[in-house]
Structure formats: C-alpha cells, structure tokens
Design an enzyme around this catalytic site. Structure first.
Site, PDB file in Angstrom:
ATOM      1  N   GLY A   1       0.796  -1.216   0.000  1.00  0.00           N
ATOM      2  CA  GLY A   1       0.000   0.000   0.000  1.00  0.00           C
ATOM      3  C   GLY A   1       0.825   1.261   0.000  1.00  0.00           C
TER       4      GLY A   1
ATOM      5  N   GLU B   1      13.506  -3.834  -8.998  1.00  0.00           N
ATOM      6  CA  GLU B   1      13.433  -5.295  -8.932  1.00  0.00           C
ATOM      7  C   GLU B   1      12.087  -5.756  -9.473  1.00  0.00           C
ATOM      8  OE1 GLU B   1      14.577  -7.322  -5.192  1.00  0.00           O
ATOM      9  OE2 GLU B   1      12.467  -7.920  -5.107  1.00  0.00           O
TER      10      GLU B   1
END
Length: 447
Positions: free
Chosen positions: A223, A245
């Site tokens: 979130g 990533e």
C-alpha cells in the site's frame, strides 16, 4: 533451421512431459506468474507415485495442484526463494521451506553451485519468428536456471506478455527439450495490497517531497509504495526513470501520467528496467511488446554497481518493524517467515551510493493484533527470532505517518531519539524508558 518443424518435433502432452520427473528429482517450477499450470496438473497426478521430489520457485500467485495431493510432505518439498501467503500456509503444513539468499545472487548461485537442477518447467509466451520463447515478466534468474538444467520443458501460454529486454529475457527452441501447449489461462493478477489508507498517504507525502525531477525510482510492493506512486502520478515531477526489482501497477500509472521519460538516466537511457513484474491486467498489457520497458536478469537490476551509477536514485520499500538500534526486519514475524530477503538491502546500499540518492524504509507506526491490541512497530529490540533484513549501519531514511528521519551516521542515542520522534505518541514514553535501560538515551534528553 526450420523452427516450425523443430517445434512440432518437440511438442508433446503435459502427461508425457512430466514422466521425466523421478523420485529424488530437483524441479525448478518457474517464478511468480510463470509457474506452470498444465504441467502442474499433470505432475500432481504423478506425484503420489514418487518420493523426495524437490521443487524450487517463489512468490506463488495461486495454489499449485501439487500442493493439493494427499500428504504432500511424504512426496515433496517446496523450496521458496521468496514467500507469498500461499507458501506460508504450506510451511505450516510441513512441506515448504524458505531458502534464504540475496535475490540478486540467484543467477550466480545457479551457475556456480553444485546443487542439482534436473528439470526446469515454466510458462512462456508463444515462439517468435526467430525461435525464441519469451519468459514473460519473469526474466529474474530464469536464463541461469535453464543453463544448468538437464531437461527444459516450456508451457506455451498465448496470454503471456512478450516482455522485451536487452538480454536473458528468453530461451531459444534449440535449448528446449519439450514443448507443451497449455490451456492459455489468464495471467494471475497480484494486487497492490488494497487501497491506500490515510496512513499510507501521510507516509507518501513525506517521501514525495524528497524526490527531485529526473530521479530514478524503485518501488516495492504494498500500500505505501503504491500510495507514493499515486502521489507521483499526480505531482509536478518530470523526467523520472525506473530501475527496479519488481515492476508494479504504480509505475504504469506514473508512466501514463507522462512523468516517466528516463532521459536523465546515465545507463539504459529511456528504458524502464525490471527483473520481474506482477500486478493487474493493466500492468501486463503495458509491458507487452513495449520497447520503453526492459526485462533483465536480477543480477543486473539489483547489482549495487548498476544502482549506484544512476544519479538521484530513490529506493522506497516497506518493512515489518524496526528497533531502537535501527535494525530493520522486512521479512518475518518473529520466527515466522513472511516474505524473504529479496533485494531490499541491495537497493538500500545502492541508493545511498548514488549521487543524490536516497533509500526510504517506510511503515505505519503501529499495527493491531487479531485480539484488537494496538502495538508499536518501533520496538526497543526486535522480537526473538526476527530477521535483520537491513543492518543498522545501512538504513538511510525512515518514515512513518508521524514524520521522516535520516538515520545515517547517527550515534546510538541520536538514532533512538530520531526513531522515537516518529513513533506513535502513545508509545513514546515507554520507548524512552527502554532506551534508557539499554544505555542509548542521553540523560539530558529525558522528557
């Protein structure tokens, strides 16, 4: 070479392909949304006849059929490079285990280690005119995995996005042993942890204020990073870059808002670089055949040297808790493994080495237990058995809804004071008492 003829020669059924799996085999099962589906169904039928079959994979987005057989622990182990909620449940059932490693080391681990890798099976996009099967949004360590496997089985899924790269984003048909045409399921969707809360938004505001034009972004999942992404999309920031990533939905929103050009990047100029991606359908549609995005192996995306070469690198990640010494746990609840080491430390280190770079570890100041008890995420010391993901010497910025503090270079009492200043007010006095007991609180600073 006639690729179509070669394709037909290697084409087989899932039931036939999984016959290569024997008792004692090591089977690499893809990565995230590349985990096999048709092959998984076939292998689940065969697995009860076998023992000691060892699987490797990670971040499962659905429960594999092999998990559903009777008494799976009698027939298999699942060895996860990074845990999801599905894998946590399998750990509790006694047949799944976490394999601790820095995510960036996986390609080298496969290539250098003597650990057997008998069989690799995973989903791919359809073969292109040059004979290549694309790994989809899962380049990660898949090329290295294939290089060391004795048998490679690809499961073709017409819905798998074709993710363009620079290298190691696909496998050629000449290297493939068997081809299975799957049932073409939709690519699994992975949410961003729900809508941003008021706490998420408060944290995001502190971070966005620290981001300059032309910055290069890395976002974790959850979130808070998504809230940061939403604020960036609504901001006046411009000429942002991406080197991450994991590619998440927030990047799509930022890109579609016109904030991402990558023109300030010193390497991979103009391209959004990522090791793997998982999110909603809009993410897969955006990555599909998009030359602005670059799918690359994780030993490139997470290499501290590549990260540090990018000016104004901004790394934004979640964590579970932190102690007054500045030790960050981002992967466990005590001894219970939640996720994994991943690449967080690589980005913490690389961002700090970047010219103008900053790394942010963010979390809500508190959490509520199942019993309804509110507890502080800032603790005197980490709980017994908790994993130190980021050591105290390496943490840069730390953020809660109560503020942002730079921990780099602070002495122990300064660090404790800074952390307590952004703790929930209800817990500050108790934290001060504990800091005093641990001799990391200056008497002159008692409140």
């Amino acid at each position: 070479m006639d690729y179509k003829t070669l394709y037909s020669q290697k084409l087989t059924t899932a039931d036939e392909a999984v016959k290569v799996v024997k008792s004692g085999s090591w089977v690499d099962y893809g990565w995230t949304v590349g985990t096999p589906v048709a092959l998984d169904v076939a292998l689940a039928k065969r697995l009860p006849e076998l023992t000691d079959v060892n699987f490797r994979g990670g971040i499962l987005c659905w429960v594999p059929e092999i998990f559903k057989i009777d008494n799976p622990a009698e027939h298999m182990t699942w060895n996860s490079w990074h845990m999801s909620g599905i894998e946590r449940k399998a750990v509790a059932q006694g047949f799944a285990f976490y394999a601790p490693i820095r995510y960036s080391e996986l390609p080298r681990y496969y290539r250098d280690s003597k650990t057997p890798s008998n069989i690799a099976m995973f989903q791919v996009s359809p073969m292109d005119e040059h004979g290549n099967f694309n790994f989809g949004p899962n380049a990660s360590h898949m090329a290295a995995c294939c290089e060391t496997a004795d048998t490679i089985i690809v499961e073709v899924n017409e819905n798998m996005p074709r993710c363009l790269g620079g290298f190691e984003e696909s496998i050629h048909i000449s290297k493939v042993d068997m081809i299975v045409e799957g049932d073409n399921p939709s690519i699994a969707e992975l949410g961003g942890g729900g809508a941003a809360t008021e706490v998420d938004q408060a944290v995001a505001k502190y971070i966005v204020n620290e981001i300059p034009d032309g910055a290069c972004l890395q976002l974790g999942i959850g979130g808070m990073p998504n809230a940061v992404g939403s604020l960036i999309a609504e901001s006046d920031l411009k000429d942002l870059g991406v080197h991450t990533e994991m590619y998440v939905d927030a990047f799509v929103d930022i890109a579609k808002a016109g904030k991402i050009t990558g023109l300030k990047k010193s390497i991979d100029k103009g391209r959004q670089v990522y090791a793997f991606g998982a999110g909603t359908k809009k993410l897969y549609d955006y990555l599909d055949n998009n030359p602005a995005c670059m799918s690359a192996p994780v030993n490139y995306t997470n290499d501290i040297r590549q990260i540090s070469a990018l000016d104004n690198f901004m790394s934004i990640n979640n964590a579970v808790d932190i102690d007054l010494f500045g030790q960050v746990n981002a992967e466990s609840a005590g001894i219970r493994q939640i996720s994994g080491a991943g690449g967080q430390l690589d980005f913490v280190l690389g961002a700090y080495l970047s010219n103008g770079g900053k790394s942010f570890i963010c979390m809500s100041s508190t959490f509520t237990t199942k019993d309804g008890i509110v507890q502080s995420r800032i603790k005197p010391t980490l709980d017994n058995g908790s994993i130190v993901t980021d050591t105290r010497a390496n943490v840069h910025y730390f953020v809660t809804e109560y503020g942002i503090v730079n921990l780099k270079g602070l002495s122990s009492w300064q660090k404790a004071e800074a952390l307590i200043s952004v703790a929930h007010p209800d817990f500050r006095d108790e934290l001060i008492k504990e800091a005093d007991k641990m001799h990391i609180w200056r008497r002159s600073n008692k409140r």
